[in-house]
Scaffold this motif. Sequence first.
Motif, PDB file in Angstrom:
ATOM      1  N   VAL A  47       0.878  -1.297   0.039  1.00  0.00           N
ATOM      2  CA  VAL A  47      -0.053  -0.001  -0.074  1.00  0.00           C
ATOM      3  C   VAL A  47       0.914   1.117   0.111  1.00  0.00           C
ATOM      4  N   GLY A  48       1.705   1.272   0.866  1.00  0.00           N
ATOM      5  CA  GLY A  48       2.691   2.238   0.939  1.00  0.00           C
ATOM      6  C   GLY A  48       3.496   2.630  -0.268  1.00  0.00           C
ATOM      7  N   ALA A  49       3.931   1.568  -1.138  1.00  0.00           N
ATOM      8  CA  ALA A  49       4.543   1.632  -2.325  1.00  0.00           C
ATOM      9  C   ALA A  49       3.834   2.166  -3.274  1.00  0.00           C
ATOM     10  N   GLY A  50       2.528   1.783  -3.563  1.00  0.00           N
ATOM     11  CA  GLY A  50       1.489   2.121  -4.484  1.00  0.00           C
ATOM     12  C   GLY A  50       1.280   3.693  -4.043  1.00  0.00           C
ATOM     13  N   LEU A  51       1.146   4.078  -2.818  1.00  0.00           N
ATOM     14  CA  LEU A  51       0.586   5.467  -2.879  1.00  0.00           C
ATOM     15  C   LEU A  51       1.943   6.341  -3.378  1.00  0.00           C
ATOM     16  N   ALA A  52       3.216   5.980  -2.957  1.00  0.00           N
ATOM     17  CA  ALA A  52       4.491   6.660  -3.204  1.00  0.00           C
ATOM     18  C   ALA A  52       4.458   6.737  -4.770  1.00  0.00           C
ATOM     19  N   LEU A  53       4.014   5.581  -5.571  1.00  0.00           N
ATOM     20  CA  LEU A  53       4.303   5.607  -6.959  1.00  0.00           C
ATOM     21  C   LEU A  53       3.091   6.684  -7.618  1.00  0.00           C
ATOM     22  N   LEU A  54       2.015   6.823  -6.891  1.00  0.00           N
ATOM     23  CA  LEU A  54       0.873   7.343  -7.368  1.00  0.00           C
ATOM     24  C   LEU A  54       1.092   8.945  -7.396  1.00  0.00           C
ATOM     25  N   ARG A  73       5.790   7.181 -17.668  1.00  0.00           N
ATOM     26  CA  ARG A  73       5.387   5.932 -18.280  1.00  0.00           C
ATOM     27  C   ARG A  73       5.715   4.921 -17.380  1.00  0.00           C
ATOM     28  N   ALA A  74       7.017   4.913 -17.005  1.00  0.00           N
ATOM     29  CA  ALA A  74       7.546   3.604 -16.323  1.00  0.00           C
ATOM     30  C   ALA A  74       6.932   3.536 -14.816  1.00  0.00           C
ATOM     31  N   LEU A  75       6.571   4.605 -14.195  1.00  0.00           N
ATOM     32  CA  LEU A  75       5.919   4.744 -12.903  1.00  0.00           C
ATOM     33  C   LEU A  75       4.448   4.132 -13.147  1.00  0.00           C
ATOM     34  N   SER A  76       3.901   4.514 -14.051  1.00  0.00           N
ATOM     35  CA  SER A  76       2.414   4.435 -14.235  1.00  0.00           C
ATOM     36  C   SER A  76       2.301   2.767 -14.250  1.00  0.00           C
ATOM     37  N   VAL A  77       3.146   2.173 -15.318  1.00  0.00           N
ATOM     38  CA  VAL A  77       3.201   0.744 -15.756  1.00  0.00           C
ATOM     39  C   VAL A  77       3.564   0.003 -14.487  1.00  0.00           C
ATOM     40  N   SER A  78       4.682   0.396 -13.822  1.00  0.00           N
ATOM     41  CA  SER A  78       5.129  -0.143 -12.446  1.00  0.00           C
ATOM     42  C   SER A  78       3.982  -0.325 -11.418  1.00  0.00           C
ATOM     43  N   LEU A  79       3.242   0.823 -11.337  1.00  0.00           N
ATOM     44  CA  LEU A  79       2.146   0.846 -10.503  1.00  0.00           C
ATOM     45  C   LEU A  79       1.149  -0.149 -10.550  1.00  0.00           C
ATOM     46  N   ALA A  80       0.945  -0.451 -11.709  1.00  0.00           N
ATOM     47  CA  ALA A  80      -0.204  -1.280 -12.151  1.00  0.00           C
ATOM     48  C   ALA A  80       0.364  -2.690 -11.988  1.00  0.00           C
ATOM     49  N   LEU A  81       1.699  -3.126 -12.351  1.00  0.00           N
ATOM     50  CA  LEU A  81       2.244  -4.206 -12.196  1.00  0.00           C
ATOM     51  C   LEU A  81       2.112  -4.614 -10.787  1.00  0.00           C
ATOM     52  N   LEU A  82       2.393  -3.711  -9.979  1.00  0.00           N
ATOM     53  CA  LEU A  82       2.545  -3.726  -8.567  1.00  0.00           C
ATOM     54  C   LEU A  82       1.452  -4.410  -7.711  1.00  0.00           C
ATOM     55  N   LEU A  83       0.305  -3.782  -8.413  1.00  0.00           N
ATOM     56  CA  LEU A  83      -1.039  -4.396  -7.870  1.00  0.00           C
ATOM     57  C   LEU A  83      -1.376  -5.714  -8.483  1.00  0.00           C
ATOM     58  N   VAL A  84      -0.956  -5.725  -9.465  1.00  0.00           N
ATOM     59  CA  VAL A  84      -1.332  -7.463 -10.084  1.00  0.00           C
ATOM     60  C   VAL A  84      -0.497  -8.232  -9.473  1.00  0.00           C
ATOM     61  N   LEU A  85       0.796  -7.995  -9.349  1.00  0.00           N
ATOM     62  CA  LEU A  85       1.678  -9.092  -8.839  1.00  0.00           C
ATOM     63  C   LEU A  85       1.463  -9.396  -7.250  1.00  0.00           C
ATOM     64  N   ALA A  86       1.251  -8.340  -6.670  1.00  0.00           N
ATOM     65  CA  ALA A  86       0.920  -8.431  -5.220  1.00  0.00           C
ATOM     66  C   ALA A  86      -0.337  -9.257  -4.754  1.00  0.00           C
ATOM     67  N   ASN A  87      -1.364  -9.025  -5.850  1.00  0.00           N
ATOM     68  CA  ASN A  87      -2.465  -9.773  -5.761  1.00  0.00           C
ATOM     69  C   ASN A  87      -2.229 -11.176  -6.016  1.00  0.00           C
ATOM     70  N   GLN A  88      -1.605 -11.524  -7.222  1.00  0.00           N
ATOM     71  CA  GLN A  88      -1.355 -12.917  -6.997  1.00  0.00           C
ATOM     72  C   GLN A  88      -0.693 -13.697  -5.988  1.00  0.00           C
TER      73      GLN A  88
END
Length: 235
Positions: A47-54, A73-88
């Motif tokens: 959650v902290g990493a997601g907010l920091a990227l946002l 662009r790198a930050l926005s894609v990384s944010l989406a990947l973070l959420l997907v990977l963490a949820n997996q």
Amino acid sequence: MEPGTQHPSRTAPPEHRWPAVGALLAALALYAFLPNELIGPLRFVVVGAGLALLVPLIIVNPHRLTRETSWTRALSVSLALLLVLANQVALVLLVFKLISGRHDAPGLLLAALQVWVANVIGFALLYWEVDRGGPVVRTTWARTELPAADFRFSQDEDHDAIAEVAAGSAAVLDWTPRFVDYFYTSLSNSMAFSASDAMPLSQRVKLLMGLQAFGGFVILALVIARSVGILDTGG
């Protein structure tokens, strides 16, 4: 083309930032309130990493998505990947705990719903970010310069339909998919376990949709099995 400018051939308005931000914050909240026994303090790191990227992404484009650089662009894609990977990761842990049957059953069933919804949002954000170069590129670049599409929406080929349908097509109205379109695609894929709205075109999106559908199926199957077990044993 200068950052923040739109090609003269394009008339599609830049996309609003806040639908995607609202969905992301909802997913992070779901993740933060997962049971401690499922994933522990690690969820607060995510959650902290997601907010920091946002935060920097909102600073660059506070209202409409008009500007993009290589680092945003790198930050926005990384944010989406973070959420997907963490949820997996959360999904795998949830599967093991549902199978073991030695934990708080009602709490795990609620956690399964949280993981499922967060999964829908995470994949929606990822689809939104990768298709045709992302939300900024989709509305600012000339259509002849856009990267290859990952999805085919009905509006992409409605230009020769009946007049009132063709009026909203990509060819006539310069229609471009928005976050809501990708959210519905993600939701329908999680519920139907197959593409029922936009059709996947690229191999990467086919693999992503396959992973999402498989995860949704596993959650549903295990939740049903666990619920039957609860009813049979009275808890």
